[in-house]
Enzyme design. Structure first.
Site, PDB file in Angstrom:
ATOM      1  N   GLY A   9      38.861 -25.718  32.704  1.00  0.00           N
ATOM      2  CA  GLY A   9      40.040 -25.454  33.464  1.00  0.00           C
ATOM      3  C   GLY A   9      39.760 -24.495  34.689  1.00  0.00           C
ATOM      4  O   GLY A   9      39.337 -23.452  34.435  1.00  0.00           O
ATOM      5  N   ALA A  11      41.407 -23.920  37.502  1.00  0.00           N
ATOM      6  CA  ALA A  11      42.393 -23.300  38.484  1.00  0.00           C
ATOM      7  C   ALA A  11      41.789 -21.979  38.902  1.00  0.00           C
ATOM      8  O   ALA A  11      40.797 -21.356  38.273  1.00  0.00           O
ATOM      9  CB  ALA A  11      43.629 -23.472  37.835  1.00  0.00           C
ATOM     10  N   MET A  13      42.394 -18.745  38.097  1.00  0.00           N
ATOM     11  CA  MET A  13      41.757 -17.826  37.055  1.00  0.00           C
ATOM     12  C   MET A  13      40.378 -18.157  36.497  1.00  0.00           C
ATOM     13  O   MET A  13      39.570 -17.711  36.362  1.00  0.00           O
ATOM     14  CB  MET A  13      42.859 -17.584  36.010  1.00  0.00           C
ATOM     15  CG  MET A  13      43.993 -16.777  36.454  1.00  0.00           C
ATOM     16  SD  MET A  13      43.624 -14.973  36.675  1.00  0.00           S
ATOM     17  CE  MET A  13      43.201 -14.307  35.070  1.00  0.00           C
ATOM     18  N   ARG A  34      39.563 -30.952  33.859  1.00  0.00           N
ATOM     19  CA  ARG A  34      40.247 -32.401  33.583  1.00  0.00           C
ATOM     20  C   ARG A  34      40.175 -33.147  34.868  1.00  0.00           C
ATOM     21  O   ARG A  34      39.819 -34.413  34.732  1.00  0.00           O
ATOM     22  CB  ARG A  34      41.660 -32.433  33.168  1.00  0.00           C
ATOM     23  CG  ARG A  34      42.020 -33.521  32.284  1.00  0.00           C
ATOM     24  CD  ARG A  34      43.391 -32.818  31.333  1.00  0.00           C
ATOM     25  NE  ARG A  34      44.386 -32.449  32.217  1.00  0.00           N
ATOM     26  CZ  ARG A  34      45.295 -33.068  32.721  1.00  0.00           C
ATOM     27  NH1 ARG A  34      45.764 -34.069  32.331  1.00  0.00           N
ATOM     28  NH2 ARG A  34      46.304 -32.219  33.310  1.00  0.00           N
ATOM     29  N   SER A  35      40.265 -32.785  35.864  1.00  0.00           N
ATOM     30  CA  SER A  35      40.291 -33.619  37.186  1.00  0.00           C
ATOM     31  C   SER A  35      38.845 -33.039  37.869  1.00  0.00           C
ATOM     32  O   SER A  35      38.646 -32.006  37.965  1.00  0.00           O
ATOM     33  CB  SER A  35      41.432 -33.502  38.039  1.00  0.00           C
ATOM     34  OG  SER A  35      41.687 -32.136  38.489  1.00  0.00           O
ATOM     35  N   ALA A  76      49.141 -22.070  29.094  1.00  0.00           N
ATOM     36  CA  ALA A  76      49.543 -21.833  27.716  1.00  0.00           C
ATOM     37  C   ALA A  76      50.389 -22.812  26.940  1.00  0.00           C
ATOM     38  O   ALA A  76      51.129 -23.690  27.996  1.00  0.00           O
ATOM     39  CB  ALA A  76      50.225 -20.478  27.515  1.00  0.00           C
ATOM     40  N   SER A 128      43.458  -9.603  31.600  1.00  0.00           N
ATOM     41  CA  SER A 128      44.328  -8.933  32.250  1.00  0.00           C
ATOM     42  C   SER A 128      43.505  -8.599  33.752  1.00  0.00           C
ATOM     43  O   SER A 128      42.681  -8.269  33.663  1.00  0.00           O
ATOM     44  CB  SER A 128      45.152  -7.976  31.957  1.00  0.00           C
ATOM     45  OG  SER A 128      45.952  -7.361  32.967  1.00  0.00           O
ATOM     46  N   LYS A 182      47.553  -8.144  24.380  1.00  0.00           N
ATOM     47  CA  LYS A 182      47.989  -8.514  25.808  1.00  0.00           C
ATOM     48  C   LYS A 182      49.414  -8.794  26.090  1.00  0.00           C
ATOM     49  O   LYS A 182      49.757  -8.377  26.686  1.00  0.00           O
ATOM     50  CB  LYS A 182      47.046  -9.959  25.983  1.00  0.00           C
ATOM     51  CG  LYS A 182      47.440 -10.665  27.631  1.00  0.00           C
ATOM     52  CD  LYS A 182      47.102  -9.551  28.589  1.00  0.00           C
ATOM     53  CE  LYS A 182      47.253 -10.017  29.929  1.00  0.00           C
ATOM     54  NZ  LYS A 182      48.030 -10.838  30.549  1.00  0.00           N
ATOM     55  N   HIS A 185      50.623  -5.476  26.410  1.00  0.00           N
ATOM     56  CA  HIS A 185      50.361  -5.092  27.837  1.00  0.00           C
ATOM     57  C   HIS A 185      51.379  -5.745  28.796  1.00  0.00           C
ATOM     58  O   HIS A 185      51.749  -4.976  29.819  1.00  0.00           O
ATOM     59  CB  HIS A 185      49.108  -5.672  28.161  1.00  0.00           C
ATOM     60  CG  HIS A 185      48.483  -5.336  29.549  1.00  0.00           C
ATOM     61  ND1 HIS A 185      48.954  -6.377  30.579  1.00  0.00           N
ATOM     62  CD2 HIS A 185      47.768  -4.781  30.335  1.00  0.00           C
ATOM     63  CE1 HIS A 185      48.517  -6.120  31.842  1.00  0.00           C
ATOM     64  NE2 HIS A 185      47.807  -5.037  31.490  1.00  0.00           N
ATOM     65  N   ASN A 186      51.948  -6.670  28.807  1.00  0.00           N
ATOM     66  CA  ASN A 186      52.520  -7.501  29.586  1.00  0.00           C
ATOM     67  C   ASN A 186      54.118  -6.693  29.594  1.00  0.00           C
ATOM     68  O   ASN A 186      54.610  -6.578  30.905  1.00  0.00           O
ATOM     69  CB  ASN A 186      52.675  -9.147  29.631  1.00  0.00           C
ATOM     70  CG  ASN A 186      51.521  -9.539  30.332  1.00  0.00           C
ATOM     71  OD1 ASN A 186      50.498  -9.076  30.314  1.00  0.00           O
ATOM     72  ND2 ASN A 186      51.647 -10.863  30.784  1.00  0.00           N
ATOM     73  N   GLU A 189      53.572  -4.076  31.390  1.00  0.00           N
ATOM     74  CA  GLU A 189      53.773  -4.075  32.756  1.00  0.00           C
ATOM     75  C   GLU A 189      55.150  -4.445  33.394  1.00  0.00           C
ATOM     76  O   GLU A 189      55.646  -3.962  34.509  1.00  0.00           O
ATOM     77  CB  GLU A 189      52.933  -5.387  32.923  1.00  0.00           C
ATOM     78  CG  GLU A 189      53.024  -6.091  34.382  1.00  0.00           C
ATOM     79  CD  GLU A 189      52.032  -7.467  34.067  1.00  0.00           C
ATOM     80  OE1 GLU A 189      50.955  -7.307  33.932  1.00  0.00           O
ATOM     81  OE2 GLU A 189      52.564  -8.389  34.863  1.00  0.00           O
ATOM     82  N   ARG A 445      79.595   0.233   7.534  1.00  0.00           N
ATOM     83  CA  ARG A 445      78.917  -1.172   6.908  1.00  0.00           C
ATOM     84  C   ARG A 445      79.302  -0.952   5.319  1.00  0.00           C
ATOM     85  O   ARG A 445      79.694  -1.979   4.643  1.00  0.00           O
ATOM     86  CB  ARG A 445      77.356  -0.877   6.736  1.00  0.00           C
ATOM     87  CG  ARG A 445      76.960  -1.088   8.025  1.00  0.00           C
ATOM     88  CD  ARG A 445      75.471  -1.054   8.156  1.00  0.00           C
ATOM     89  NE  ARG A 445      74.721  -1.975   7.399  1.00  0.00           N
ATOM     90  CZ  ARG A 445      73.893  -1.930   6.157  1.00  0.00           C
ATOM     91  NH1 ARG A 445      73.576  -0.818   6.002  1.00  0.00           N
ATOM     92  NH2 ARG A 445      73.220  -2.843   5.827  1.00  0.00           N
ATOM     93  N   HIS A 451      77.934  -2.332   1.688  1.00  0.00           N
ATOM     94  CA  HIS A 451      76.441  -2.319   1.837  1.00  0.00           C
ATOM     95  C   HIS A 451      75.622  -0.903   1.350  1.00  0.00           C
ATOM     96  O   HIS A 451      74.342  -0.886   1.613  1.00  0.00           O
ATOM     97  CB  HIS A 451      76.046  -2.282   3.382  1.00  0.00           C
ATOM     98  CG  HIS A 451      76.613  -3.824   3.887  1.00  0.00           C
ATOM     99  ND1 HIS A 451      75.979  -4.929   3.364  1.00  0.00           N
ATOM    100  CD2 HIS A 451      77.584  -4.077   4.569  1.00  0.00           C
ATOM    101  CE1 HIS A 451      76.538  -6.014   4.050  1.00  0.00           C
ATOM    102  NE2 HIS A 451      77.337  -5.493   4.922  1.00  0.00           N
TER     103      HIS A 451
HETATM  104  C1  6PG Z   1      47.770  -9.787  33.921  1.00  0.00           C
HETATM  105  C2  6PG Z   1      49.259 -10.388  34.501  1.00  0.00           C
HETATM  106  C3  6PG Z   1      49.198 -11.727  34.315  1.00  0.00           C
HETATM  107  C4  6PG Z   1      50.377 -12.513  34.872  1.00  0.00           C
HETATM  108  C5  6PG Z   1      51.585 -12.455  34.095  1.00  0.00           C
HETATM  109  C6  6PG Z   1      52.791 -12.082  35.155  1.00  0.00           C
HETATM  110  O1  6PG Z   1      47.915  -9.202  32.886  1.00  0.00           O
HETATM  111  O2  6PG Z   1      46.982 -10.024  34.563  1.00  0.00           O
HETATM  112  O3  6PG Z   1      50.126  -9.823  33.525  1.00  0.00           O
HETATM  113  O4  6PG Z   1      49.191 -12.137  32.871  1.00  0.00           O
HETATM  114  O5  6PG Z   1      50.572 -12.000  36.127  1.00  0.00           O
HETATM  115  O6  6PG Z   1      51.572 -13.845  33.636  1.00  0.00           O
HETATM  116  O7  6PG Z   1      53.837 -12.536  34.159  1.00  0.00           O
HETATM  117  P1  6PG Z   1      55.294 -12.952  34.626  1.00  0.00           P
HETATM  118  O8  6PG Z   1      55.089 -14.138  35.787  1.00  0.00           O
HETATM  119  O9  6PG Z   1      55.994 -13.280  33.565  1.00  0.00           O
HETATM  120  O10 6PG Z   1      55.723 -11.853  35.556  1.00  0.00           O
END
Ligand code: 6PG
Length: 475
Positions: A9, A11, A13, A34-35, A76, A128, A182, A185-186, A189, A445, A451
């Site tokens: 893959g 692309a 990243m 793949r391509s 994903a 990340s 992760k 983490h997001n 974020e 409740r 309850h």
């Molecule tokens: C990271 C980012 C990365 C990406 C997210 C953004 O840790 O490098 O979180 O994973 O930028 O997919 O998510 P959204 O498109 O939901 O904002």
């Protein structure tokens, strides 16, 4: 076989991760897409890199030394499943397949189990840092088996970002633990970004300052306890002018925030685990709210406050907003780490929360000075029940809570939505309250559903005979 690691893959990243791998001493990287055009383009653009291009899965497998190690960097979902199946067909027991995408951790648990049955190792690894991180050093959160980590550890350590001499990668835990962390983490974020956005909005509407002036404020904040990548890029975005119109770019960007799902997963998972990640949830909902133009149009004629509260002292107001941001940020991280703790307990992972805070200090999107304080807190007490109650954070909250309240009062009075600021404050007040109205909820409740409730003064469960003589019985 010439390559010690492969990437499937290519692309942005995947291509950047391949280049990062190839730039490290001793690595030769098999690359496959793949391509075929992508593979050819990558190899042609980087003649200096030790790449071995492959154009079929068979070629890819043949170019890898055993145990073969391959990192999948595809979308994903279905694309990931298809790639795993193709690799399983050409790999052998002992080989290692790493999924470096943002997979949903239950998928990773499922895939790990299925792949393990073939004798091949499967590692879900959160990565990340965006494009730049993939190229120069991301923060990496691998799950999977101890056996896979033996081989993978040195390779991942060699490409990860470095914080205070330590590579930003640790074996998070088994099977889906890496993708779980992760995901959180997001979620953090999302909260961080929303809090910054609310701070910007409050300052702009409260003081009338321009985006460029607010950029200076963020740049200044970035020299203090808020120092972080997201504050730094916020200043950059606010300072940017649109070439076509000459206006601040932020004023011509459509105000509907996108989301690819990791924030929603964090919240869904937290709901299932019973962990109140209210700041992260509000941040996720704020994006959803922004993305319903028809509802926003329908609501646009609803009234706001008849009078705008004045900001008497601009500098003091801006300092209040800074403190509110810091306090809310503490809450967001505290909630996120709480979710990791609960997830580890639920899924049987041993996750070192201190190690997680250390690998987030560099490379990832939420990297910040602040993570050092979290690392200190876990170093002092590794099984801390509540991060925000650790001495450093408790003190910071004590110092900023009055400012935080003033900001939420201002936002409410002015009709400025500050869902993450205010929900974080409600969480803070909820947890510290001596008594909560949950007692009344328990009474309700018990009234309509028998309850039962527990009492403050003796053990056991009780029920009041609400439709009888209202005496209490032991349940
Ligand atoms: C990271 C980012 C990365 C990406 C997210 C953004 O840790 O490098 O979180 O994973 O930028 O997919 O998510 P959204 O498109 O939901 O904002």
């Amino acid at each position: 076989a010439a390559a010690n690691i492969g990437v499937v893959g290519l692309a942005v990243m995947g291509a950047n991760l391949s280049r990062n791998l190839a730039s490290r001493e001793g690595n030769t990287v098999a690359v496959f897409n793949r391509s075929p055009q992508r593979t050819e383009a990558l190899v042609a653009a980087h003649p200096e890199a030790q790449f071995v291009p492959a154009f079929t899965y068979e070629e890819f497998a043949a170019s890898l030394q055993k145990p073969r190690t391959a990192v999948i960097m595809v979308q994903a979902g279905a694309a990931t499943d298809a790639t795993i199946d193709a690799l399983v067909d050409v790999f052998e027991p002992g080989d290692i397949i790493v999924d470096g995408g943002n997979a949903y951790f239950p998928d990773t648990i499922r895939r790990e189990r299925a792949v393990r049955a073939t004798g091949i190792n499967f590692v879900g690894a959160g990565i990340s840092g965006g494009e730049e991180g993939a190229l120069n050093g991301p923060s990496i959160m691998p799950g999977g088996s101890d056996e896979a980590w033996q081989t993978l550890g040195p390779i991942l350590r060699s490409i990860a970002a470095v914080a205070e001499g330590e590579p930003c990668v640790t074996h998070v835990g088994h099977d889906g633990a890496g993708h779980f962390v992760k995901m959180v983490h997001n979620g953090i974020e999302y909260a961080d970004m929303q809090l910054i956005a609310e701070a910007y909005d409050l300052i702009r509407r409260g003081t009338g300052k321009s985006p460029a002036e607010i950029a200076d404020i963020f740049a200044e904040w970035n020299d203090g306890e808020l120092e972080s990548y997201l504050i730094e890029i916020t200043a950059e975005v606010l300072r940017q002018n649109d070439a076509a119109t000459g206006k601040p770019l932020v004023d011509v960007i459509l105000d509907q925030a996108g989301a690819k799902g990791t924030g929603a997963w964090t919240v869904q998972t937290a709901l299932a685990l019973g962990v109140p990640v209210s700041g992260i949830a509000e941040a996720t909902f704020a994006r959803s709210l922004s993305s319903h133009p028809e509802q926003r149009a329908a609501a646009s004629s609803l009234p706001g406050p008849s009078e705008q509260p004045a900001v008497a002292d601009e500098a003091a107001f801006i300092e209040d907003v800074r403190q509110a941001l810091y306090a809310s940020k503490i809450v967001a991280y505290s909630q996120g780490f709480d979710e990791i703790r609960a997830g580890a307990a639920e899924y049987g992972w041993t996750i070192d929360l201190g190690a997680i805070s250390r690998i987030w200090r560099a490379g990832c999107i939420i990297r910040a000075q602040f993570l050092n304080r979290i690392a200190d807190a876990y170093a002092a007490e590794s099984d801390l029940a509540l991060l925000m109650s650790a001495p450093y954070f408790a003190e910071a909250l004590a110092k900023s809570q009055e400012a935080w309240r003033r900001v939420v009062v201002h936002a409410t009075g002015a009709g400025i939505p500050a869902p993450a600021f205010s929900s974080s404050l409600a969480y803070y007040d909820g947890l510290r309250a001596e008594r909560l109205p949950a007692a009344l909820v328990q009474g309700q409740r018990d009234f309509f559903g028998a309850h039962t409730y527990r009492r403050t003064d003796r053990p056991g469960s009780f029920h009041t005979l609400w439709s009888g003589d209202r005496s209490e019985i032991s349940a």
